[in-house]
Design a protein around this motif. Structure first.
Motif, short mmCIF file in Angstrom:
data_model
loop_
_atom_site.label_atom_id
_atom_site.label_comp_id
_atom_site.label_asym_id
_atom_site.label_seq_id
_atom_site.Cartn_x
_atom_site.Cartn_y
_atom_site.Cartn_z
N ASP A 206 0.81 -1.21 0.00
CA ASP A 206 0.00 0.00 0.00
C ASP A 206 0.85 1.27 0.00
OD1 ASP A 206 0.94 -0.30 2.56
OD2 ASP A 206 -1.02 -0.33 3.54
N GLU A 207 2.15 1.11 -0.23
CA GLU A 207 3.05 2.25 -0.44
C GLU A 207 3.63 2.13 -1.84
OE1 GLU A 207 5.91 2.05 2.71
OE2 GLU A 207 4.45 2.63 4.26
N TRP A 208 4.00 3.28 -2.44
CA TRP A 208 4.47 3.28 -3.82
C TRP A 208 5.65 2.33 -4.00
CZ3 TRP A 208 1.61 4.69 -7.60
CH2 TRP A 208 0.76 5.80 -7.52
N LEU A 209 5.55 1.48 -5.03
CA LEU A 209 6.62 0.57 -5.43
C LEU A 209 6.95 0.82 -6.89
CD1 LEU A 209 5.11 -2.66 -3.83
CD2 LEU A 209 7.14 -1.44 -2.99
N LEU A 210 8.22 0.73 -7.23
CA LEU A 210 8.66 0.93 -8.61
C LEU A 210 8.91 -0.43 -9.25
CD1 LEU A 210 9.54 2.83 -10.89
CD2 LEU A 210 11.87 2.71 -9.95
N TYR A 211 8.18 -0.72 -10.32
CA TYR A 211 8.27 -2.00 -11.03
C TYR A 211 9.02 -1.74 -12.34
CZ TYR A 211 6.45 -6.72 -12.18
OH TYR A 211 6.30 -8.06 -12.47
N VAL A 212 10.28 -2.15 -12.40
CA VAL A 212 11.13 -1.95 -13.57
C VAL A 212 11.05 -3.21 -14.43
CG1 VAL A 212 13.47 -1.48 -14.36
CG2 VAL A 212 12.65 -0.48 -12.22
N GLN A 213 10.69 -3.05 -15.71
CA GLN A 213 10.39 -4.20 -16.56
C GLN A 213 11.15 -4.11 -17.88
OE1 GLN A 213 6.29 -3.25 -16.83
NE2 GLN A 213 5.78 -3.97 -14.78
N GLU A 214 11.56 -5.28 -18.41
CA GLU A 214 12.20 -5.32 -19.72
C GLU A 214 11.92 -6.68 -20.37
OE1 GLU A 214 16.38 -4.95 -19.32
OE2 GLU A 214 16.60 -6.68 -18.00
N SER A 215 11.96 -6.70 -21.69
CA SER A 215 11.76 -7.93 -22.44
C SER A 215 13.00 -8.22 -23.26
CB SER A 215 10.54 -7.82 -23.36
OG SER A 215 10.43 -8.97 -24.17
N PRO A 216 13.76 -9.29 -22.93
CA PRO A 216 14.98 -9.59 -23.68
C PRO A 216 14.72 -10.25 -25.02
CG PRO A 216 14.68 -11.19 -21.93
CD PRO A 216 13.60 -10.17 -21.76
N THR A 217 13.53 -10.87 -25.22
CA THR A 217 13.29 -11.59 -26.47
C THR A 217 11.81 -11.88 -26.67
OG1 THR A 217 13.94 -13.55 -27.77
CG2 THR A 217 13.59 -13.87 -25.41
N ALA A 218 11.44 -12.08 -27.92
CA ALA A 218 10.11 -12.56 -28.29
C ALA A 218 10.26 -13.34 -29.59
CB ALA A 218 9.12 -11.42 -28.47
N ILE A 229 11.19 -5.17 -8.54
CA ILE A 229 10.31 -4.30 -7.78
C ILE A 229 11.10 -3.66 -6.64
CG2 ILE A 229 8.19 -4.17 -6.43
CD1 ILE A 229 7.17 -6.62 -7.92
N TYR A 230 11.04 -2.33 -6.56
CA TYR A 230 11.77 -1.55 -5.57
C TYR A 230 10.81 -0.74 -4.70
CZ TYR A 230 15.95 -2.21 -8.55
OH TYR A 230 16.98 -2.74 -9.28
N THR A 231 11.22 -0.48 -3.47
CA THR A 231 10.51 0.49 -2.65
C THR A 231 10.83 1.89 -3.16
OG1 THR A 231 12.33 0.65 -1.07
CG2 THR A 231 10.61 -0.99 -0.62
N ARG A 232 10.11 2.87 -2.65
CA ARG A 232 10.31 4.24 -3.11
C ARG A 232 11.71 4.75 -2.77
NH1 ARG A 232 5.72 9.00 -2.70
NH2 ARG A 232 6.77 10.48 -4.08
N ASP A 233 12.32 4.22 -1.70
CA ASP A 233 13.67 4.65 -1.34
C ASP A 233 14.75 3.76 -1.97
OD1 ASP A 233 13.22 2.40 0.13
OD2 ASP A 233 13.62 3.31 2.09
N GLY A 234 14.37 2.92 -2.97
CA GLY A 234 15.37 2.21 -3.77
C GLY A 234 15.76 0.83 -3.29
N LEU A 235 15.01 0.23 -2.36
CA LEU A 235 15.34 -1.10 -1.86
C LEU A 235 14.71 -2.15 -2.77
CD1 LEU A 235 16.74 -2.50 0.59
CD2 LEU A 235 14.47 -2.61 1.65
N LEU A 236 15.53 -3.08 -3.28
CA LEU A 236 15.02 -4.14 -4.14
C LEU A 236 14.30 -5.18 -3.29
CD1 LEU A 236 14.85 -5.51 -6.94
CD2 LEU A 236 17.06 -6.59 -6.43
N VAL A 237 13.00 -5.39 -3.56
CA VAL A 237 12.20 -6.28 -2.71
C VAL A 237 11.76 -7.55 -3.41
CG1 VAL A 237 11.40 -4.39 -1.24
CG2 VAL A 237 10.06 -5.04 -3.25
N ALA A 238 11.75 -7.58 -4.75
CA ALA A 238 11.31 -8.78 -5.45
C ALA A 238 11.80 -8.76 -6.89
CB ALA A 238 9.78 -8.90 -5.43
N SER A 239 11.95 -9.96 -7.46
CA SER A 239 12.27 -10.13 -8.88
C SER A 239 11.22 -11.04 -9.50
CB SER A 239 13.66 -10.75 -9.06
OG SER A 239 14.66 -9.91 -8.52
N VAL A 240 10.94 -10.81 -10.79
CA VAL A 240 9.86 -11.51 -11.47
C VAL A 240 10.30 -11.90 -12.87
CG1 VAL A 240 7.46 -11.33 -12.26
CG2 VAL A 240 8.18 -10.10 -10.21
#
Length: 252
Positions: A206-218, A229-240
């Protein structure tokens, strides 16, 4: 979801909760790998089955399946671990505008407003969203700020499940951007095929999270998308990671 389908992130999040309820609170989920087997019908209920695969000194494993009409629509294996100390590092968050500096997609076209108004999730795209406009530049990456619209309970499991819910949202768009597509491109057919996620650190959904996404291939009607996925203060919390079916009508 359109056409009465269940949003895949909902089934994913509920599977995380179902599996977590068979493990002690001292062993939070740290990874999952799942397959979306069939589209879910939003007019019907879901039944979740959990198999206890292993309980070791530090790790536990569970297999969870979501059923409708007696057949599985989603299947995953998840791993849980007791809290432990060890080496630590993380890729830093990219420098992007903050959520307060970006336009609200609710202010965009009528069709996108109607779809987003009822969503429990608030979004801010970097650059703009794919709900109406064709991307100005074909690039296989984007970033999205997102959070739940309302405050959530303190229960850490609820936030881990909500993070799973969020992780299936917008990650497909890095593939669409690479080909100049929007969600309203004629004949576009997109469906999540599989999904993998790793929880690194606690975070509030329920706090802003930054979801950085990229596609290496299709290729072959499938595209691969990766996300951090990062918290607003730049902490990496998850990878997808997710593979996506992407079909567009042939030209000519």
């Amino acid at each position: 979801m359109p056409y009465g389908r269940i949003y895949g992130g909902q089934v994913l999040a509920q599977s995380v909760v179902a599996a977590s309820r068979t493990v002690g609170e001292d062993r939070p989920i740290h990874s999952m790998h799942g397959y979306f087997l069939r589209p879910g019908n939003a007019a019907q209920g879901l039944t979740f089955s959990v198999d206890r695969l292993r309980d070791g000194r530090s790790f536990s494993a569970r297999r969870t399946q979501a059923f409708q009409d007696g057949v599985p629509i989603f299947s995953m294996i998840a791993s849980f671990q007791t809290q432990d100390d060890g080496v630590e590092h993380a890729v830093p968050a990219p420098g992007v505008p903050g959520p307060d500096d970006l336009p609200d997609p609710l202010a965009e076209g009528t069709s996108s407003r109607r779809r987003l108004r009822d969503s429990p999730i608030e979004l801010r795209h970097v650059p703009g969203s794919l709900y109406t406009d064709v991307p100005a530049e074909r690039q296989p990456h984007q970033a999205v700020w997102l959070r739940t619209r309302r405050e959530m309970p303190e229960d850490p499991l609820v936030h881990r499940a909500a993070l799973a819910y969020l992780s299936d949202m917008t990650i497909q768009e890095s593939i669409l951007r690479a080909h100049g597509l929007t969600w309203y491109s004629p004949g576009l057919n997109v469906a999540s095929l599989d999904h993998a996620m790793w929880w690194h650190r606690p975070a509030r959904a329920d706090e802003w999270l930054l979801y950085v996404q990229e596609s290496p291939t299709a290729r072959g009607g499938r595209g691969l998308a990766n996300g951090r996925i990062y918290t607003r203060d730049g902490l990496l919390v998850a990878s997808v990671a997710q593979e996506v079916m992407v079909r567009v009508p042939s030209e000519g």
